[in-house]
Enzyme design. Structure first.
Site, short mmCIF file in Angstrom:
data_model
loop_
_atom_site.label_atom_id
_atom_site.label_comp_id
_atom_site.label_asym_id
_atom_site.label_seq_id
_atom_site.Cartn_x
_atom_site.Cartn_y
_atom_site.Cartn_z
N HIS A 129 19.85 47.69 44.87
CA HIS A 129 19.44 49.01 45.35
C HIS A 129 18.69 48.97 46.66
CE1 HIS A 129 15.32 48.17 44.34
NE2 HIS A 129 14.92 49.42 44.39
N GLY A 172 17.57 49.02 53.80
CA GLY A 172 16.78 47.82 54.07
C GLY A 172 15.35 48.23 54.36
N ASN A 176 17.24 54.89 39.70
CA ASN A 176 16.33 54.77 38.54
C ASN A 176 16.78 55.78 37.49
OD1 ASN A 176 14.66 52.95 39.83
ND2 ASN A 176 12.87 54.26 39.90
#
Lengths: 462, 131
Positions: free
Chosen positions: A385, A360, A328
């Protein structure tokens, strides 16, 4: 958005033409596959992507990665590159959790080494790394000390004893973004983050112990010191309350400034200002300082993980840093001889040869990828991401029983240390897309290649 | 009235009320209710003053200010005492109590989908919280 509004470019890429809406300055593109496209059109992700395509100065395409899902302003998994001289910076294109990111630590242990002490190890990590929700962490800094962290990021954390200088060589931007200036961060933001260094927060943030269960590119894995059966530790967190407040302050500021620059946008959350404006320049420096806070946070958490590791497994047990990525953030990068500011909101930089870390969900695999040339050609050096949510938190709470989930994880050999059953349920594996499919899309599109797959064996959540 | 509406990653509410000041109160109730503070006994209050670009921004900025004060002062607020409420500005005292911690870590109240509208005497807007 309807599926028929999209034009198929190839098996893993669809485009929303610029003609779709009159205010679009460029087309919008989404990397996905036929099956996941059905999910993508089911929420507001692509409407949000079309809004991104209206930003002044945006170049070529507004891009969504295969883990895209509905956010606010930008979709999560969104990438927008704007011309550095004529474009705008939009704090909403970075998000409230500035420099939320992932760090992977390499251990010398293999699965069999940690099996007998796994629960103890998970508890030690949970004890050493607090969530910090509403309460502070173990590290509270004086204001002048905090400013040094904001200026120097992970480097300052190392100087304070949280790690060794070598660690900095394994962090994106060496754990420090410049130019930055703490004076553009409000007192409220500093106060909100002052005692939160060394904490992971809640939501989808976690610390996880994984086993490397598949090597998918032997040469690249070996180069990164990764081998089958090896234990690694993932850390997913960001700039905590300080970053949240920086974003709040500057979105508000840009909202007020937009009329002055004659900027009109379809969603208030895309509030922006010209990069070269006073507001743009100050936000960039505030964002960089908040990003440095996040790098320092992950560095301090690493030190806590190292302590827990050696206390449980013996003083010779070490954890080295494999890599640390921000997902981010906005960064100046050159494409086609032109300087651009690349906004990545839930997207990872994927320069050729760079490790790309894809966590994950708590019950499924995570991936170590490596950036490829296709990313430079097609996606402004960006990859996905994570897995990407498909189920709302409220739906997860309705559909999933917390105790059954914990039992299911135990049967899968995964120890869960969670602050609350609710937090566990909200992040259940079925709330996320199939990470194997998400990663396959970026691999087949030539954005990043698969290097190794990790499987979780212990999850620590706030 | 507060109605929860599904959002893939975050939290979405539609709030509505018969007057503007009640709508602000519903917004605060939605925010504080979602944060679910572990209340302490000591009462707390704080004065706030907001100026915004328009009415919608005023509500979002007000809620973000309440959120900021909650985090910075470790307090939670459930009541608003308005001293003035104009189209683009307000002065108010928030009342509540000290909070030991919060169950939910709300990052911010976003402007996304927020639009204050008055229809048939009812004020309403959507609120999306980043969590």
């Amino acid at each position: 958005m309807r599926k028929q509004d999209l034009v198929r470019v190839h098996d893993h890429l669809w485009e929303i033409p610029q003609s779709f809406r009159r205010d679009m300055r460029v087309p919008a593109r989404v990397y996905t596959n036929e099956r996941m496209l059905e999910q993508v059109v089911s929420d507001r992700s692509l409407d949000q992507l079309v809004n991104v395509a209206t930003l002044p100065g945006i170049q070529r395409y507004a891009i969504a990665m295969p883990d895209v899902h509905e956010g606010y302003g930008f979709p999560i998994g969104g990438v927008a590159a704007v011309d550095a001289r004529e474009g705008v910076i939009s704090p909403g294109g970075i998000g409230y959790d500035i420099n939320c990111g992932v760090r992977v630590l390499r251990s010398q242990q293999h699965h069999d080494d940690v099996k007998p002490v796994l629960r103890k190890l998970a508890r030690a990590l949970a004890h050493a790394i607090p969530s910090g929700i509403g309460r502070g962490g173990a590290t509270t800094l004086r204001r002048d000390e905090l400013d040094r962290v904001l200026r120097d990021g992970a480097k300052r954390a190392v100087e304070l004893g949280f790690g060794v200088p070598e660690d900095l060589n394994h962090i994106e931007s060496q754990g420090r973004i410049a130019p930055n200036d703490p004076k553009y961060i409000s007192d409220d933001a500093k106060e909100r983050g002052r005692d939160q260094l060394g904490t992971i927060g809640s939501g989808n943030h976690f610390v996880e112990i994984d086993v490397v269960d598949q090597i998918l590119d032997a040469e690249a894995a070996s180069g990164l010191g990764i081998s089958e059966g090896q234990i690694v530790v993932q850390i997913h967190t960001g700039s905590r309350g300080l970053g949240h407040q920086v974003a709040t302050d500057w979105i508000r500021s840009m909202m007020k400034a937009m009329p002055k620059y004659g900027i009109s946008i379809p969603d208030r959350e895309l509030a922006c200002a010209p990069i070269e404006s006073d507001e743009g320049q100050k936000y960039l420096q505030a964002m960089a300082a908040a990003a440095n806070f996040a790098f320092a946070n992950r560095q301090i958490i690493t030190a806590a993980a190292r302590r827990a590791w050696s206390e449980t497994l013996g003083s010779s047990a070490q954890l080295g840093i494999l890599y640390d990525v921000a997902h981010n953030v906005a960064k100046f990068e050159e494409y086609g001889g032109r300087l651009m500011l690349v906004h990545r909101k839930g997207a990872t930089r994927a320069f050729p040869g760079q490790p790309v870390l894809i966590p994950g969900s708590m019950g499924t695999a995570s991936y170590l990828l490596m950036g490829e040339e296709g990313a430079m050609r097609d996606t402004f050096g960006s990859s996905c991401h994570g897995a990407g949510r498909i189920m709302s938190r409220s739906a997860a709470k309705k559909q999933i029983n917390g105790h059954e989930l914990r039992e299911r994880l135990e049967k899968m050999g995964i120890v869960a240390e969670a602050g609350s059953v609710k937090g566990l349920v909200e992040e259940a594996p079925e709330a996320y897309k199939d990470v194997d499919a998400v990663v396959s899309v970026v691999a087949k599109a030539g954005i990043a290649k698969k290097v190794a797959r990790f499987t979780p064996i212990a999850v620590v959540k706030g | 009235m507060i109605e929860a509406i599904a959002h893939t990653a975050d939290v979405r509410f539609r709030i509505s009320a018969s007057s503007l000041d009640n709508l602000f109160s519903e917004g605060l109730r939605a925010l504080t209710g979602f944060m679910n503070p572990y209340w302490l006994r000591a009462s707390a209050s704080v004065e706030i003053e907001i100026e915004a670009r328009d009415r919608t921004s005023l509500l979002i900025d007000f809620l973000n200010e309440a959120l900021t004060k909650s985090h910075v002062r470790r307090e939670a607020y459930d009541t608003i005492e308005f001293h003035s409420l104009e189209e683009t500005s307000l002065r108010a005292t928030l009342h509540g109590a000290a909070a030991e911690s919060f169950e939910e870590d709300v990052k911010a109240v976003t402007y996304h989908e927020a639009e204050l509208v008055q229809q048939d005497g009812v004020w309403s807007t959507m609120l999306v919280l980043d969590i």
